[in-house]
Design an enzyme around this catalytic site. Structure first.
Site, PDB file in Angstrom:
ATOM      1  N   GLU A 263      30.320 -27.366  18.745  1.00  0.00           N
ATOM      2  CA  GLU A 263      30.300 -26.425  17.798  1.00  0.00           C
ATOM      3  C   GLU A 263      28.991 -26.457  16.970  1.00  0.00           C
ATOM      4  OE1 GLU A 263      33.421 -27.764  15.101  1.00  0.00           O
ATOM      5  OE2 GLU A 263      34.784 -27.397  16.437  1.00  0.00           O
ATOM      6  N   PRO A 264      27.896 -25.939  17.657  1.00  0.00           N
ATOM      7  CA  PRO A 264      26.550 -26.046  17.247  1.00  0.00           C
ATOM      8  C   PRO A 264      26.342 -24.947  16.107  1.00  0.00           C
ATOM      9  CG  PRO A 264      26.350 -25.218  19.250  1.00  0.00           C
ATOM     10  CD  PRO A 264      28.024 -25.325  19.043  1.00  0.00           C
ATOM     11  N   GLY A 265      25.697 -25.550  15.043  1.00  0.00           N
ATOM     12  CA  GLY A 265      25.308 -24.320  14.092  1.00  0.00           C
ATOM     13  C   GLY A 265      23.907 -24.522  14.161  1.00  0.00           C
ATOM     14  N   ARG A 302      18.286 -26.680   0.200  1.00  0.00           N
ATOM     15  CA  ARG A 302      18.474 -27.884   1.086  1.00  0.00           C
ATOM     16  C   ARG A 302      17.452 -28.916   0.730  1.00  0.00           C
ATOM     17  NH1 ARG A 302      17.262 -27.786   6.034  1.00  0.00           N
ATOM     18  NH2 ARG A 302      19.086 -29.062   6.700  1.00  0.00           N
ATOM     19  N   TYR A 306      19.721 -32.187  -0.520  1.00  0.00           N
ATOM     20  CA  TYR A 306      19.869 -33.429   0.151  1.00  0.00           C
ATOM     21  C   TYR A 306      18.566 -33.623   0.759  1.00  0.00           C
ATOM     22  CZ  TYR A 306      21.731 -29.832   3.699  1.00  0.00           C
ATOM     23  OH  TYR A 306      22.177 -28.877   4.327  1.00  0.00           O
ATOM     24  N   CYS A 332      15.283 -22.908 -13.729  1.00  0.00           N
ATOM     25  CA  CYS A 332      15.067 -23.713 -14.881  1.00  0.00           C
ATOM     26  C   CYS A 332      15.582 -25.243 -14.805  1.00  0.00           C
ATOM     27  CB  CYS A 332      15.438 -23.067 -16.306  1.00  0.00           C
ATOM     28  SG  CYS A 332      17.347 -22.717 -15.867  1.00  0.00           S
ATOM     29  N   GLU A 333      15.629 -25.591 -13.526  1.00  0.00           N
ATOM     30  CA  GLU A 333      15.647 -26.895 -13.155  1.00  0.00           C
ATOM     31  C   GLU A 333      14.610 -27.185 -12.413  1.00  0.00           C
ATOM     32  OE1 GLU A 333      18.617 -25.402 -12.916  1.00  0.00           O
ATOM     33  OE2 GLU A 333      19.646 -26.344 -14.307  1.00  0.00           O
ATOM     34  N   TYR A 360      21.675 -22.555   7.043  1.00  0.00           N
ATOM     35  CA  TYR A 360      22.183 -23.168   5.559  1.00  0.00           C
ATOM     36  C   TYR A 360      20.904 -22.584   4.726  1.00  0.00           C
ATOM     37  CZ  TYR A 360      25.067 -25.938   8.634  1.00  0.00           C
ATOM     38  OH  TYR A 360      26.015 -26.133   9.797  1.00  0.00           O
TER      39      TYR A 360
HETATM   40  N1  PLP Z   1      31.514 -28.004  13.128  1.00  0.00           N
HETATM   41  C1  PLP Z   1      32.100 -28.361  11.883  1.00  0.00           C
HETATM   42  C2  PLP Z   1      33.496 -28.708  11.724  1.00  0.00           C
HETATM   43  C3  PLP Z   1      31.165 -28.558  10.811  1.00  0.00           C
HETATM   44  O1  PLP Z   1      31.659 -28.908   9.478  1.00  0.00           O
HETATM   45  C4  PLP Z   1      29.872 -28.293  10.955  1.00  0.00           C
HETATM   46  C5  PLP Z   1      28.748 -28.393   9.981  1.00  0.00           C
HETATM   47  O2  PLP Z   1      29.095 -28.751   8.781  1.00  0.00           O
HETATM   48  C6  PLP Z   1      29.563 -27.857  12.268  1.00  0.00           C
HETATM   49  C7  PLP Z   1      30.255 -27.712  13.279  1.00  0.00           C
HETATM   50  C8  PLP Z   1      27.926 -27.417  12.551  1.00  0.00           C
HETATM   51  O3  PLP Z   1      27.104 -28.509  12.432  1.00  0.00           O
HETATM   52  P1  PLP Z   1      25.619 -28.294  12.712  1.00  0.00           P
HETATM   53  O4  PLP Z   1      24.933 -27.068  12.004  1.00  0.00           O
HETATM   54  O5  PLP Z   1      25.041 -29.489  12.424  1.00  0.00           O
HETATM   55  O6  PLP Z   1      25.437 -28.356  14.099  1.00  0.00           O
END
Ligand code: PLP
Length: 405
Positions: A263-265, A302, A306, A332-333, A360
């Protein structure tokens, strides 16, 4: 060489659509997807784009068009994915701490579901029994990820069913006649070390004999991308080899063949995104020169949330000598994007670009200080298209019910 948008292209787009502005590059997303396909071509691997990183429907449509699936973390994301044209079987919904009714709603769309608590798994079993194949998200007790907020698999994490409770999952499976098709982990985000994924695989492999109907091992997302110029991301080619090796052993050990899901984001969209702002005010204070821009933590949180690093360039004064700046927002922070950062000499009204802004970025934006969220542009075949207009005051008021005196 990776596909990039040049300073001139970005400057032209900013001139046309105004700032602050998120710009996404479709071909770069495609390129990243092809890199994944190439690295994992020898295993039966399916990719679900973690759309929490960026859910603009035009981007989702592009991702669908290149053959990737969608991973969703909320019912609304599921509905956006459906709107983008993904079929239910191309959508995965991984819940965390949700009401059971949200899981029921997801099931009504017929999407793949991963459940991450014993209580929701019990309710699922009660309602669906064996009729709806389901995934179980486990917490592998592995500490990994770029920072604590995005480390999700360690033994104090809220995510997943602790792996030491597997016996309870098995009991529930038998009691409720659950059809457990998938075991899932997501250990964290920005994991560079391939060995972390290998450890996750090993944790899950030990559990295989307990799940006779298992078909899928879902290893979540979390591939690291480079942020600082010259930095390396996760070696996905090495990971592809490792996955092939490890999954090859299962076939021998258990005489079973399993699919691999990821599940790459960030990996797909981070580097495809640029955030362009303009400098409102320059302020010298002792040794520090503040460049105050027309944005802030309301648009890109971001760095403040973090400590993430975004490379920043002055695209309207590129050839000038670099100087040291604190680049800050107008909220205003104290919303410092970058401290003591060397950037080509900045003048008021200059355009600055933040790299790695696809994941993100807009997705975590808000209307704090009652400011408008940025607009979004998608560049495809060299054509920039507005895919989200800028807010208006009417948008800010749209959900308010104003009391009469
Ligand atoms: N899968 C799950 C369940 C997640 O919570 C996340 C990120 O929060 C991702 C996939 C995607 O992570 P990344 O964007 O680091 O690939």
């Amino acid at each position: 060489m990776p596909q990039v948008l040049t300073h001139q292209q970005l400057l032209k787009i900013a001139g046309e659509f105004g700032t602050p502005l998120y710009v996404y590059h479709a071909e770069r997303i495609t390129e990243q997807y092809h890199r994944l396909q190439e690295a994992f071509k020898e295993t039966s691997t399916t990719f679900f784009y973690a759309c929490k990183a960026l859910t603009n429907v035009s981007v989702l449509k592009h991702i669908k068009s290149i053959g990737c699936n969608a991973d969703c973390s909320s019912l609304n994301e599921v509905q956006l994915a459906l709107k983008a044209g993904f079929r239910p079987e191309q959508i995965l919904y991984t819940s965390n701490n949700v009401a059971f009714s949200e899981i029921e709603n997801a099931a009504s769309f017929g999407v793949h579901i991963n459940i991450d608590s014993l209580s929701n798994l019990r309710k699922f079993g009660q309602k669906y029994g064996h009729s709806y194949p389901v995934g179980v998200r486990l917490r592998p007790n592995i500490m990994a990820g770029g920072n604590l907020k995005i480390s999700t698999g360690h033994n104090k994490s809220k995510f997943g069913i602790p792996v030491e409770d597997t016996e309870k999952v098995v009991q529930l499976m038998k009691e409720k006649n659950l059809h457990i098709r998938t075991l899932h982990i997501h250990t964290g985000s920005e994991i560079k070390d391939v060995e972390v994924f290998a450890r996750g695989i090993e944790v899950l492999f030990e559990l295989i004999p307990h799940f006779p109907e298992l078909e899928v091992i879902d290893l979540g997302g979390g591939f690291k991308v480079p942020y600082v110029p010259g930095e390396e991301g996760t070696d996905i080619t090495l990971l592809g080899k490792k996955v092939k090796e490890e999954f090859g052993t299962i076939e021998k050990r258990y005489n079973r063949k399993l699919q691999v899901w990821f599940e790459p984001g960030k990996f797909l969209v981070s580097e495809a995104g640029y955030f362009i702002v303009q400098v409102n005010v320059l302020k010298q204070s002792g040794d520090t020169c503040f460049a105050g821009v027309n944005s802030g933590l309301n648009h890109l949180i971001r760095p403040m949330f973090y400590g993430s690093y975004h490379h920043i360039e002055n695209i309207s004064n590129v050839a000038a000598e670099p100087q040291r700046y604190n680049i800050t927002g107008n909220i205003c922070e104290t919303d410092t994007f970058a401290e003591d950062r060397m950037v080509a000499e900045i003048r008021e009204d200059d355009y600055l670009v933040f790299y790695n802004a696809g994941a993100y970025g807009f997705e975590m934006a808000s209307n704090y200080n009652s400011r408008f969220k940025p607009a979004e542009v998608l560049v495809k075949n060299n054509i920039p298209t507005l895919v989200r207009r800028r807010d208006t005051l009417e948008d800010l008021l749209a959900t308010q019910v104003v009391m009469t005196d």
